[in-house]
Design an enzyme around this catalytic site. Structure first.
Site, mmCIF file in Angstrom:
data_model
loop_
_atom_site.group_PDB
_atom_site.id
_atom_site.type_symbol
_atom_site.label_atom_id
_atom_site.label_comp_id
_atom_site.label_asym_id
_atom_site.label_seq_id
_atom_site.Cartn_x
_atom_site.Cartn_y
_atom_site.Cartn_z
ATOM 1 C CG ASP A 7 -1.970 0.805 1.277
ATOM 2 O OD1 ASP A 7 -3.095 1.035 0.507
ATOM 3 O OD2 ASP A 7 -1.756 2.089 1.876
ATOM 4 C CB ILE A 8 1.091 4.040 -1.846
ATOM 5 C CG1 ILE A 8 1.089 3.353 -3.876
ATOM 6 C CG2 ILE A 8 1.756 5.727 -1.844
ATOM 7 C CD1 ILE A 8 1.343 4.204 -4.550
ATOM 8 C CD GLU A 17 -4.469 4.211 -1.935
ATOM 9 O OE1 GLU A 17 -4.709 4.255 -0.488
ATOM 10 O OE2 GLU A 17 -5.464 4.048 -2.580
#
Length: 851
Positions: free
Chosen positions: A727-728, A770
């Site tokens: 996950d960003i 994301e």
């Protein structure tokens, strides 16, 4: 009511004599409309049934309800209701079987004194039981069973109400069945299955409107009712259905109205609120048309909006001739409910029409292709083309003009309609003659709304006597040559919509392919045995949609059907880079970027090397010389205007290739090119269906497909399997600060990081938003941790489009306790959230034996 022992006999509602009942009230109609609106929201049979039952059970006197219905797809019966109903099974009881047979409603005032109901699960606290037949297209389709909370709760009005509910439910189920059938037809048509679509029709919009208008008139006691559609910002409206009791012919439809003359419609469209006019004489909105309305005479009006997805699409107008009338709040709400139903009906009708029209167009193209490609007789091909175009486009005349390049003119080879006027335009038309000449010279279609204004038309007498106004001319293109023109004539002004133009181009394209094939067949009839071998090879090639398999079949077929010793297929991309090399009886061969193959790809012209000994040194590939090859032919593999590659055939002896042989090879190369293009498009379509459009990684659906396959493989062979979820960090703030375009570029950058830091056996996917996922076959958790850390470090060092970003990652490995793919995803996801909770920009691992 008669009694028999302790068993109270059911009431046969259709036979029992009663005093005349009062008409339905606003409350009963509102309840009925609520059910009708609920079932009208869906075209899924299961959803329709559950929506209807939910509305029925919401009535305060109802304890529970169920539906027992014939299952037309699976056969037998199916039941939908609460857990008790579902648990009893779908076999009809004796009472239900009688209703299915007789089609007559039946009421049991007290279920405690009705032993014949014992097989039916009676809910606790139930009093009365009402069972209503559901009429089908043929016979009775099922029954609706309703239990009340107290005995003797169902009177005659309730029976009528639930009978009406049953009719609404039946209509909704019929629409859902039609929708399912049409969707199935469209799916089959899109995959080019050679089937004939069954003759089913979508609900007719006007018929539905007549029914709603009738309910308005009967319930509201008004003299006029009209349903009018208008898009936002338009100056005209379309009255699709209306009724005026003062007229001898009361029904009206298909009238276009100027909104300047109907201010009440414009007002409701703008405000999306009902307009109530108790007295036309006192309403300022109608001041400009007050005298006209009073002269009709119209005294009172109610106009309610048709709303679809919070946008006004039209209105329902009601008016009365009598004294001034103040519509009540219940009446206005009831009218709005009916208007909502009308909007839903219009939406469903539009959806059905779009699906059916697209299915019909696709089916027509398939039918045309089958007819034309099934024949190698030129005149049959011509006749199929003009007949199909005339019938599908519904035009009075279609002609097929075929080119004679030597004479520089076109000849009318086939016509459908307007044959009696053919002599006025002449059997042959020079290339230099007006519109047709432009089409032949440029190879571009021409659309003329009024051909009478065309100064260069070959014959004005033809236009005048045949009554021609509009014209469309579509070139028949094959291998860059214009083979002729598909000429379409109309006697009314017609601009031809984009869909119609696309269809005409498709028809002309199919006709051009068929004409080219038929011509080639005629030219090479004396080589019947060779043609048969080429046809056999082409059939095998076209039977595959796998690109590698298709290339192998082409290479083998090219050699076998021309007595060649070997063959090679070379494909190029649009920049001239070699993408595929497939050979037959050659072995490993090094293909040079320059040379004859490149020349043929660039010029789209075949090259014949009749004797390797007579060509400059370096022209022939050394591998061919080592194999003892002495001659070769190289042909382009062209689809429409683009050359996809080249096809080589090699001979063991010097060979002068006759023109007829070259035509044969070119014909096979054309078929091969089409097969290659079909295989390439199929591969590209499959790739697009499985990948995320933004990042190019696998998408969410295909990720689960891959993970399921890898889990099964790991269990079968006892191998390790790990999953990384990424996950960003703070991506929402990044988007908010730099904008979504920068956010999209950041997602693409991270996708590239994941590709660079993954093995060939790994599968990277965009899980959603994301979040990303990487499947690692034959990888222990410790190895997954190393790879996840490598990706995290690469992300830190990555130059982002704006600012700086980091990622968090969680990794999990497959354990014996995990039975579903979701179990592994859940563990990796849990580790990911641990990483984010611990401060982000780090990797966390799931415990090996997490619950």
């Amino acid at each position: 009511m008669e009694q028999h022992g302790k068993s109270r006999r059911p009431l046969d509602v259709s036979q029992e004599k009663r005093k005349p009942a009062d008409g339905p009230g606003i409350r009963e109609l509102s309840l009925l409309n609520a059910v009708a609106e609920a079932v009208g929201r869906s075209l899924n049979q299961e959803e329709v049934l559950r929506a209807a039952l939910e509305k029925i059970v919401e009535l305060e006197e109802v304890r529970s309800a169920y539906v027992l219905l014939k299952d037309l797809e699976e056969g037998g019966m199916k039941i939908v209701g609460d857990e008790a109903a579902a648990g009893r099974g779908a076999t009809p009881t004796a009472v239900e079987a009688e209703i299915l047979q007789e089609g007559v409603p039946r009421c049991y005032p007290d279920v405690s004194h009705a032993p014949e109901l014992t097989p039916i699960p009676i809910p606790a606290g139930a009093g009365s039981f009402l069972i209503i037949p559901l009429p089908g297209t043929v016979g009775i389709a099922g029954v609706l069973g309703v239990f009340s909370r107290l005995p003797t709760r169902f009177d005659e009005a309730a029976v009528r109400l639930f009978t009406a509910v049953g009719h609404h439910l039946t209509r909704a189920l019929t629409n859902a069945a039609l929708y399912t059938s049409l969707r199935r037809q469209l799916s089959q048509t899109q995959t080019l299955s050679p089937i004939r679509a069954p003759a089913v029709a979508a609900p007719v919009r006007d018929q539905g409107m007549w029914g709603i208008i009738k309910r308005f008139l009967e319930t509201m006691q008004v003299d006029r009712c009209a349903i009018t559609l208008a898009a936002p910002g338009e100056t005209t409206a379309h009255l699709i259905a209306g009724y005026d009791q003062s007229k001898e012919n009361p029904w009206v439809q298909g009238i276009y109205l100027s909104l300047d003359r109907y201010p009440e419609i414009r007002r409701v469209l703008e405000t999306r609120q009902p307009l109530v006019v108790p007295d036309v004489a006192a309403e300022p909105v109608l001041s400009d048309i007050r005298d006209l309305l009073l002269s009709l005479p119209i005294r009172s009006m109610l106009v309610v909006p048709l709303i679809k997805q919070n946008q006004g699409i039209g209105v329902v107008s009601l008016s009365s001739r009598g004294p001034a009338r103040a519509f009540t709040r219940d009446e206005i709400e009831f009218c709005q409910t009916l208007a909502n139903q009308a909007a839903l009906a219009i939406e469903k009708s539009t959806l059905f029409q779009e699906i059916q029209e697209r299915a019909n167009k696709l089916q027509a193209l398939i039918h045309l292709t089958k007819l034309m490609t099934a024949s190698l007789n030129l005149h049959e091909v011509y006749d199929f083309a003009v007949k199909a175009a005339a019938e599908f486009l519904e035009v009075p005349g279609v002609w097929l003009l075929v080119a004679d390049d030597e004479a520089r003119e076109v000849k009318v080879e086939a016509s459908h309609g307007l044959q009696e006027f053919a002599g006025l335009i002449g059997d042959r038309i020079p290339y230099t003659s007006g519109v047709v000449g432009r089409i032949m010279e440029r190879g571009e279609p021409q659309y003329i709304a009024d051909v009478r204004q065309e100064s260069r038309w070959p014959s004005k007498r033809f236009l005048d006597q045949a009554g021609i106004i509009s014209f469309a001319g579509i070139p028949l293109l094959s291998e860059g040559r214009v083979l002729g023109v598909l000429a379409i004539f109309t006697r009314q002004r017609r601009l031809f919509s984009p869909d119609e133009r696309a269809l005409m181009s498709a028809l002309a394209s199919q006709a051009a392919i068929a004409v080219a094939n038929a011509r080639a067949y005629q030219q090479i009839q004396r080589y019947a045995s060779t043609v048969a071998e080429l046809y056999e090879a082409a059939t095998q090639v076209s039977g595959s949609l796998d690109l590698d398999e298709t290339l192998q079949k082409i290479a083998r077929g090219a050699a076998a059907s021309t007595d060649a010793a070997s063959s090679t297929i070379i494909l190029f991309d649009e920049w001239g880079e070699i993408t595929h090399v497939v050979d037959w009886e050659v072995g490993e061969i090094e293909v040079r970027k320059s040379g004859v193959s490149r020349q043929v790809w660039e010029t789209c012209r075949p090259v014949v090397l009749p004797d390797f000994g007579a060509v400059p040194a370096g022209t022939v590939n050394p591998r061919l010389l080592a194999l003892g090859r002495r001659a070769a032919v190289c042909l382009p593999l062209q689809v429409r205007e683009r050359v996809r590659g080249v096809m080589w055939v090699h001979y063991n002896e010097p060979r002068r290739v006759a023109e007829e042989d070259l035509h044969l090879l070119a014909s096979f190369a054309n078929q091969a090119a089409i097969a290659i293009e079909n295989a390439r498009l199929f591969a590209e379509t499959r790739r697009l269906a499985n990948t995320d459009a933004l990042t190019g990684l696998y998408n969410h659906r295909y990720f689960y497909h891959l993970l399921d396959a890898e889990m099964k493989r790991a269990r079968r062979y006892g191998r390790a399997l790990s999953l990384i979820m990424i996950d960003i960090d703070h991506f929402k703030q990044y988007n908010d600060r730099y904008g979504h375009l920068a956010g999209d570029e950041a997602l693409r950058c991270l996708a590239q990081v994941l590709r660079k830091n993954s093995r060939r056996v790994d599968s990277a996917a965009r899980y959603g938003g994301e979040e990303f996922a990487i499947i690692l076959p034959e990888t222990e958790l410790s190895q997954a941790a190393v790879q996840a850390e490598r990706m995290r470090t690469a992300a830190v060092e990555q130059p982002w489009p704006e600012g700086h970003l980091t990622i968090s990652a969680g990794a999990a490995a497959l354990t014996s306790t995990m039975s579903k793919v979701e179990d592994l995803v859940r563990e990796a996801d849990r580790a990911l959230y641990q990483a984010k909770a611990a401060g982000r920009n780090q990797v966390c691992l799931s415990p090996p034996h997490s619950p």
